[in-house]
Design an enzyme around this catalytic site. Structure first.
Site, short mmCIF file in Angstrom:
data_model
loop_
_atom_site.label_atom_id
_atom_site.label_comp_id
_atom_site.label_asym_id
_atom_site.label_seq_id
_atom_site.Cartn_x
_atom_site.Cartn_y
_atom_site.Cartn_z
N LYS A 32 38.06 57.31 55.21
CA LYS A 32 38.93 58.31 55.83
C LYS A 32 40.41 58.03 55.57
O LYS A 32 41.20 58.96 55.41
CB LYS A 32 38.68 58.40 57.33
CG LYS A 32 39.21 57.23 58.17
CD LYS A 32 39.04 57.49 59.64
CE LYS A 32 39.53 56.31 60.45
NZ LYS A 32 40.98 56.09 60.33
N THR A 33 40.80 56.76 55.52
CA THR A 33 42.20 56.44 55.27
C THR A 33 42.63 56.91 53.89
O THR A 33 43.72 57.45 53.70
CB THR A 33 42.45 54.92 55.41
OG1 THR A 33 42.01 54.49 56.70
CG2 THR A 33 43.92 54.58 55.23
N ASP A 224 45.33 61.02 62.98
CA ASP A 224 44.28 60.05 62.67
C ASP A 224 43.62 59.60 63.98
O ASP A 224 44.24 59.65 65.04
CB ASP A 224 44.89 58.86 61.93
CG ASP A 224 43.83 57.96 61.32
OD1 ASP A 224 42.66 58.38 61.21
OD2 ASP A 224 44.18 56.82 60.95
N GLU A 225 42.39 59.13 63.90
CA GLU A 225 41.65 58.63 65.07
C GLU A 225 41.70 59.64 66.21
O GLU A 225 41.98 59.31 67.37
CB GLU A 225 42.21 57.27 65.53
CG GLU A 225 42.21 56.19 64.48
CD GLU A 225 40.81 55.64 64.16
OE1 GLU A 225 39.83 56.20 64.68
OE2 GLU A 225 40.71 54.69 63.39
N GLN A 255 32.66 57.01 67.33
CA GLN A 255 33.48 55.82 67.53
C GLN A 255 34.53 56.03 68.62
O GLN A 255 35.56 55.36 68.64
CB GLN A 255 34.16 55.43 66.21
CG GLN A 255 33.17 55.06 65.12
CD GLN A 255 33.85 54.54 63.87
OE1 GLN A 255 34.50 53.50 63.87
NE2 GLN A 255 33.69 55.26 62.77
N ARG A 615 30.62 47.42 61.72
CA ARG A 615 31.65 46.50 61.20
C ARG A 615 31.07 45.64 60.08
O ARG A 615 31.81 45.01 59.31
CB ARG A 615 32.19 45.55 62.29
CG ARG A 615 32.88 46.20 63.50
CD ARG A 615 33.91 47.23 63.12
NE ARG A 615 33.33 48.56 63.11
CZ ARG A 615 33.85 49.60 62.47
NH1 ARG A 615 34.95 49.46 61.77
NH2 ARG A 615 33.26 50.78 62.50
#
Length: 754
Positions: A32-33, A224-225, A255, A615
């Site tokens: 996504k980044t 973002d997020e 998340q 993770r």
């Protein structure tokens, strides 16, 4: 446009479709980044958008810095002109220019959390309120929560629901404190962190011309997020993008794990309601993890009802199965995890930094830290202090050290007015000067305080001296745990921490309980840590010596990043590691006992587990303990329901050998692998849930004998194989038909004898 060639089809779609509202649902490890970075770069390079017209909001300054650096690599130095940063930093910048509209100076002060709490303490004192009821933490969090929901002090005080809630919690004056706090901040020309967002909303609400100015400046808004935004943050971005509607939000509802900070998952779940013409792009290819890890994560999150459906997949290798490690106790869990890391590192030529240990609460780090040190494995605590460096732990240890050694002047200075007992710095300094002048110890000076300092202070010191003398009797006559428990209670530290019912206060209280658990383990463990044949000395002084040796090591070189990472799962979000250990997979710990009152809470816990699983890049380990020390008692534990929610085909049972308690370094590793993790098989994954018999009622277990057939309300039918009458807690081992062997405390277990 070379940068587009490296993107998969959904990523490319998200980058090139820049007009109109868009929601990018980005699964874990889906890049996504990169997408957000290239989308901004594409606006500048291909759409010829002025960087000054782009607003990009992130949740950390680090994320903003990394993104800006990447954009510059594609679009050139012009990217420096993008409005990019955290919500607080960007809107503080806007408020500097526009604050005069709402009565603030342009050079307003920003109060940090300590400044805010200090002001609250002053107000509580001025109002002659009980500072134990109106603790600064409690009041601050209440005010912060109101501001994040855009509730002003005027609305707060006129709302009967808030008033009733405060009265039920015996804090009827909280609204008054909120009003005075807000007025004082305004009078001082100061804003706290929450005000930066609250006042931005006020500015845009009351001054349409200002809002219109920024609506036309920011032609493109990106967040973002997005799953972590609160009501205040969402309203700001919605208002800013109302003219052009070029709003792009990136996030993953799976998340969303920060509800306790005010994040509202409904922002992302209901985003389409506000934008009927919304484009939705799903980034479902995971580039981070193996197939087994991705599929396991999918099987878990599938249990959540409130979610945006997506099918995360990967073309990575199948990878190894998830290892489930069963441990007899939390202490053994630390040893097994440390041993596993040691083995994996040696067998696969890995670095310490390739490993992470994730836990639900900070107090769980203690057993992990001790085990890692004994194998000489370097580690670092992220997002918190090392267990024995936390203030509440150092405070209680200082009481213990001074009780054992009255010449420990540093410990004395730490505890003499903790909790506050009216012995100020001036008094202490006078005692220190006198002790130095006549060449006596500070403790001796305390015992002669009535000759050195005036009345009230002398009385307070005499009470303190008597308290320490009582503690000394406890230390001389009892074992380490009983003495430590008496000190924790008698000092008032435990009571003060227990009274603080905030998230932070509860965490500190749990940490102190974990220290007491460590001392109880020290007393219960008959193995001599020196490896000798003599019986173990179980006095408090011996424990303190062991702790000093355990923690009194040279500081690690700051440049040495080759360390095992220890952190809470909340802190791990956004990070990735080759090998991940998720420890403490037990009911009431993970999921937390405090998160079982509603479906929404339980689903947040499940999302937290999903974050933990994702993770891991190559290998994932889960561990749980059958028994865990909590509040000074060894409690029987049940494996977490989340383990059963993983499809069994992705899990394998691990039984790793444990290094002996006397092992002090990796060089002794091979000689010390002398204990197996457990003889019994772990419970069968996917075992059917037992329905108790219609006439089920617990029997009197005082008559329980080996060989008897029993029924447990959850584990079903089984046979008693062993009864342990030693100690204060009578235990029984039962082999259940569907759940394997369990050790049950008979004072708690509900067993029906058949």
């Amino acid at each position: 446009m070379e940068y587009l060639e490296s993107l998969n089809e959904p990523q490319r779609e998200a980058v090139i479709n820049t007009e109109g509202p868009m929601m990018i649902i980005a699964g874990a490890g889906s890049g996504k980044t990169r997408v957000l970075t290239y989308r901004i770069a594409h606006l500048i390079k291909s759409k010829d958008v002025d960087p000054f017209n782009i607003l990009a909001l992130t949740f950390t300054n680090k994320a903003a810095g990394e993104m800006r650096h990447r954009i510059e690599g594609v679009a050139g130095h012009e990217a420096r002109n993008i409005w990019m940063g955290t919500f607080h930093s960007v809107f503080a910048r806007i408020l500097r220019s526009e604050a005069h509209h709402i009565g603030y100076p342009s050079n307003f002060t920003i109060y940090d959390t300590d400044d805010s709490k200090s002001l609250i303490r002053t107000i509580v004192k001025e109002l002659n309120l009980d500072d134990k009821l109106y603790k600064a933490n409690v009041v601050y969090n209440r005010i912060s929560g109101a501001k994040n929901r855009l509730v002003s002090y005027q609305e707060y005080n006129s709302n009967p629901v808030y008033r009733s809630d405060d009265e039920q919690n015996r804090r009827p004056e909280l609204g008054k404190i909120y009003r005075i706090y807000s007025e004082r901040c305004f009078k001082a020309g100061a804003m706290d962190f929450d005000d930066l967002l609250f006042n931005t909303n006020v500015l845009f609400r009351d001054h349409i011309d200002v809002l219109n100015k920024y609506q036309h400046r920011f032609r493109y808004v990106m967040v973002d997020e997005f799953q972590d935004t609160n009501v205040s943050q969402y309203l700001i971005t919605k208002n800013l993008s109302a003219v052009n509607e070029n709003i792009c939000v990136v996030g993953d509802d799976a998340q969303s794990i920060y509800a306790f900070r005010g994040a509202d998952i409904q922002n992302i779940l209901n985003f389409e309601r506000d934008y009927p013409n919304l484009q939705i792009v799903k980034l479902e290819q995971n580039y981070r993890s193996t197939k087994n890890i991705v599929h396991a994560a999918n099987s878990v999150i599938g249990y959540n009802k409130a979610q945006l459906k997506k099918n995360v997949w990967t073309s990575n290798e199948e990878g190894q199965l998830i290892e489930l490690i069963k441990c007899a106790s939390d202490n053994e869990e630390g040893k097994l995890v440390a041993t596993s890391i040691f083995e994996e590192r040696a067998q696969h030529q890995l670095k310490n930094s390739d490993f992470a240990i994730l836990y639900r609460t900070n107090s769980q780090s203690r057993a992990m830290e001790e085990a890692l040190r004994k194998l000489n494995l370097k580690y670092k605590i992220v997002g918190g202090l090392s267990f024995y460096q936390r203030k509440e732990i150092k405070d209680l240890l200082a009481y213990m050290r001074f009780t054992v050694n009255h010449n420990d002047e540093e410990s004395l200075k730490r505890i003499i007015n903790l909790p506050k007992r009216g012995i100020g710095d001036t008094t202490v300094n006078k005692l220190i000067v006198t002790a130095n002048e006549v060449n006596i110890s500070l403790w001796d000076a305390l015992q002669q305080a009535n000759q050195i300092v005036p009345g009230r202070a002398a009385t307070a010191i005499a009470d303190f001296v008597n308290l320490v003398k009582r503690f000394k009797i406890e230390v001389d006559t009892n074992d380490a745990y009983e003495a430590a428990n008496a000190i924790a209670k008698g000092s008032g530290l435990l009571r003060e921490l227990y009274a603080d019912r905030t998230v932070e206060g509860l965490s500190r209280y749990e940490n102190v309980q974990e220290l007491l658990n460590a001392i109880k383990e020290f007393v219960d463990n008959d193995e001599a840590t020196t490896g000798g044949e003599e019986p173990k000395d179980k006095q408090l002084g011996t424990f303190l010596q062991e702790i000093t040796l355990l923690t009194g090591v040279d500081q690690d070189d700051d440049e040495d990043n080759d360390k095992v990472t220890l952190m809470t799962i909340h802190m791990a979000k956004g990070l990735e590691f080759k090998n991940v250990y998720i420890v403490g997979m037990e009911e009431d710990l993970f999921p937390s006992q405090m998160m079982l009152s509603s479906r929404a809470d339980l689903e947040e816990e499940r999302r937290l587990f999903y974050v933990a699983i994702t993770r891991a890049e190559q290998k994932l380990f889960l561990s749980y303990a059958l028994n865990r020390y909590r509040f000074g008692r060894l409690k029987s534990c049940e494996p977490s329901r989340f383990i059963d929610e993983i499809d069994p085909k992705f899990i394998k049972i691990s039984s790793k050998p444990t290094p002996s308690a006397g092992s002090v370094g990796g060089s002794q590793y091979a000689k010390n692998l002398i204990r197996s993790a457990s003889k019994s098989a772990p419970p069968a994954n996917g075992a059917p849930q037992h329905t108790p018999s219609a006439n089920f009622a617990p029997s009197d277990t005082s008559k329980l004998e080996t060989g008897m057939r029993v029924e447990h309300p959850k584990f079903g039918f089984g046979e008693v194989t062993e009864i342990d009458n030693s100690g204060t807690n009578r235990k029984a081992k039962v082999v259940f038909e569907n759940f394997g062997e369990k050790t049950l405390l008979l004072s708690f277990a509900k067993l029906k004898i058949h």
